[in-house]
Design an enzyme around this catalytic site. Structure first.
Site, PDB file in Angstrom:
ATOM      1  N   GLY A  12       0.819  -1.217   0.000  1.00  0.00           N
ATOM      2  CA  GLY A  12       0.000   0.000   0.000  1.00  0.00           C
ATOM      3  C   GLY A  12       0.846   1.258   0.000  1.00  0.00           C
ATOM      4  O   GLY A  12       0.449   2.296   0.540  1.00  0.00           O
ATOM      5  N   GLN A  16      -2.364   6.870   1.118  1.00  0.00           N
ATOM      6  CA  GLN A  16      -2.179   8.098   1.902  1.00  0.00           C
ATOM      7  C   GLN A  16      -1.053   7.952   2.929  1.00  0.00           C
ATOM      8  O   GLN A  16      -0.152   8.782   2.979  1.00  0.00           O
ATOM      9  CB  GLN A  16      -3.483   8.478   2.613  1.00  0.00           C
ATOM     10  CG  GLN A  16      -3.404   9.823   3.328  1.00  0.00           C
ATOM     11  CD  GLN A  16      -4.465  10.016   4.402  1.00  0.00           C
ATOM     12  OE1 GLN A  16      -5.176   9.075   4.772  1.00  0.00           O
ATOM     13  NE2 GLN A  16      -4.577  11.218   4.908  1.00  0.00           N
ATOM     14  N   TYR A 147     -15.470  -2.740   7.025  1.00  0.00           N
ATOM     15  CA  TYR A 147     -14.087  -2.323   7.313  1.00  0.00           C
ATOM     16  C   TYR A 147     -13.765  -2.584   8.791  1.00  0.00           C
ATOM     17  O   TYR A 147     -12.722  -3.160   9.126  1.00  0.00           O
ATOM     18  CB  TYR A 147     -13.946  -0.837   6.978  1.00  0.00           C
ATOM     19  CG  TYR A 147     -12.628  -0.215   7.333  1.00  0.00           C
ATOM     20  CD1 TYR A 147     -11.452  -0.614   6.705  1.00  0.00           C
ATOM     21  CD2 TYR A 147     -12.555   0.801   8.281  1.00  0.00           C
ATOM     22  CE1 TYR A 147     -10.241  -0.016   7.021  1.00  0.00           C
ATOM     23  CE2 TYR A 147     -11.350   1.403   8.595  1.00  0.00           C
ATOM     24  CZ  TYR A 147     -10.199   0.995   7.972  1.00  0.00           C
ATOM     25  OH  TYR A 147      -9.002   1.586   8.289  1.00  0.00           O
ATOM     26  N   LYS A 151     -11.081  -5.108  10.620  1.00  0.00           N
ATOM     27  CA  LYS A 151     -10.049  -4.610  11.541  1.00  0.00           C
ATOM     28  C   LYS A 151     -10.082  -5.366  12.873  1.00  0.00           C
ATOM     29  O   LYS A 151      -9.040  -5.690  13.432  1.00  0.00           O
ATOM     30  CB  LYS A 151     -10.188  -3.096  11.745  1.00  0.00           C
ATOM     31  CG  LYS A 151      -9.779  -2.293  10.517  1.00  0.00           C
ATOM     32  CD  LYS A 151      -8.293  -2.456  10.240  1.00  0.00           C
ATOM     33  CE  LYS A 151      -7.859  -1.982   8.884  1.00  0.00           C
ATOM     34  NZ  LYS A 151      -6.458  -2.324   8.570  1.00  0.00           N
TER      35      LYS A 151
HETATM   36  N1  SER Z   1      -9.690   6.829   8.113  1.00  0.00           N
HETATM   37  C1  SER Z   1     -10.360   5.564   8.108  1.00  0.00           C
HETATM   38  C2  SER Z   1     -11.670   5.657   7.426  1.00  0.00           C
HETATM   39  O1  SER Z   1     -12.252   6.709   7.479  1.00  0.00           O
HETATM   40  C3  SER Z   1     -10.578   5.073   9.505  1.00  0.00           C
HETATM   41  O2  SER Z   1      -9.516   4.254   9.853  1.00  0.00           O
HETATM   42  O3  SER Z   1     -12.114   4.707   6.889  1.00  0.00           O
END
Ligand code: SER
Length: 326
Positions: A12, A16, A147, A151
């Protein structure tokens, strides 16, 4: 298990955090020792020209293994992931990339006796059932996004590999990360980056969450410093491994807009909340990172106003050079 860190793989690396992390690792450990990888997006000239770069697919263990063998990799920073907003649009892809990518790297960690693997987590691990202010390290983990599910599972998987196979794995629950080098891709906290770009570009911004939305946030230099600091911490002093709460500041969109308005007085913000509002509402306002402070000495340097000064300075320079969005 080998205990040295000599050859580092960053997945990755075009993303960012990965893009800035790679450059800092190259500064610290030597450019030729940091192997940057990405999936599809072309790397910047800086990333490509400063050291090795390869395209890989973290879902395909063979494509990672080729690089691990070629460079005798002993340390991995696994930054490749699908973030929360994109994950809600395509939950299956999110599971696939985040979970299979992670277990592939863990398996290669065992096979090649790697010294260390760093795998980030996120504030997305939380959902219902936690205090929203100063959310503790040990708390109920019931995320409402795919997501977040990946995690939580990732943290559990990493801790399992630490206990069962003796791998040295470390991870942080990142808050929203704000930066000016590379735009974030598909997260819920992206508004806190976009607002600076639009303030500089147009003097106005339409925010996709409400003005009183308050989330934990961090400026990129703190995120990079904290990540490398954790990676270098003495393993024997760590009680936690893959799930350190990692905090710097917490602010609402109103606070953020006010901080910008102190420097751009006629900056205007409108609000058109979309599906990301529910995601933001499911996350804490602020988190307690005393475990990170105690176990590896974490201390952030940047607050909201210092960050705003720095963000506006860099983005104004880029606007003048005609490269705001690159
Ligand atoms: N910055 C991430 C998101 O907004 C959170 O870990 O998905």
């Amino acid at each position: 298990m080998k205990k040295e860190m000599k050859k580092i793989l960053v997945t990755g690396s075009v993303g960012q955090i990965g893009s800035e992390l790679t450059m800092e690792l190259r500064n610290r450990y030597g450019a030729e020792n940091v192997i940057a990888t990405g999936r599809k997006t072309q790397p910047s000239e800086e990333l490509k020209n400063s050291g090795p770069f390869h395209f890989i697919n973290v879902n395909d263990i063979n494509s990672i293994e080729e690089i691990v063998k070629k460079y005798d990799i002993d340390t991995v920073y696994h930054m490749a992931a699908i973030l929360s907003a994109v994950g809600e649009k395509n939950p299956q892809l999110c599971w696939d990339v985040n979970m299979n990518g992670t277990i592939n790297l863990l398996e290669l960690g065992i096979k090649y006796e790697m010294a260390r693997i760093i795998i980030p987590s996120s504030i997305a691990v939380w959902g219902a059932g936690v205090p929203l202010d100063n959310t503790p390290q040990e708390s109920v983990l019931k995320p409402s996004t795919m997501y977040g599910v990946t995690k939580v599972c990732g943290e559990l998987l990493c801790d399992y590999y630490v206990q069962r196979f003796g791998l040295d794995i470390r991870g942080l629950r990142y808050p929203g990360i704000i930066s000016y080098e590379t735009l974030p891709g598909g997260g819920t906290t992206d508004y806190a980056v976009a607002i600076y770009y639009e303030a500089v570009d147009k003097g106005e911004y339409t925010c996709f969450v409400k003005e009183d939305t308050r989330l934990p946030m961090m400026y990129m230099p703190d995120a990079i410093e904290g990540t490398i600091q954790l990676a270098e911490a003495d393993f024997d002093k760590l009680i936690h491994h893959s799930d350190f709460n990692h905090a710097a500041m917490s602010f609402s969109v109103t606070d953020l807009a006010d901080s910008i308005r102190k420097r751009i007085p006629d900056f205007k913000v409108g609000y058109e909340p979309d599906y990301r509002q529910a995601i933001a509402d499911s996350w804490p306002n602020s988190i307690d990172d005393s475990a990170a402070q105690e176990e590896w000495g974490w201390k952030p340097k940047w607050d909201l106003d210092a960050m705003t000064d720095d963000m506006l300075k860099h983005l104004r320079e880029r606007k003048e050079a005609g490269t705001l969005y690159r």
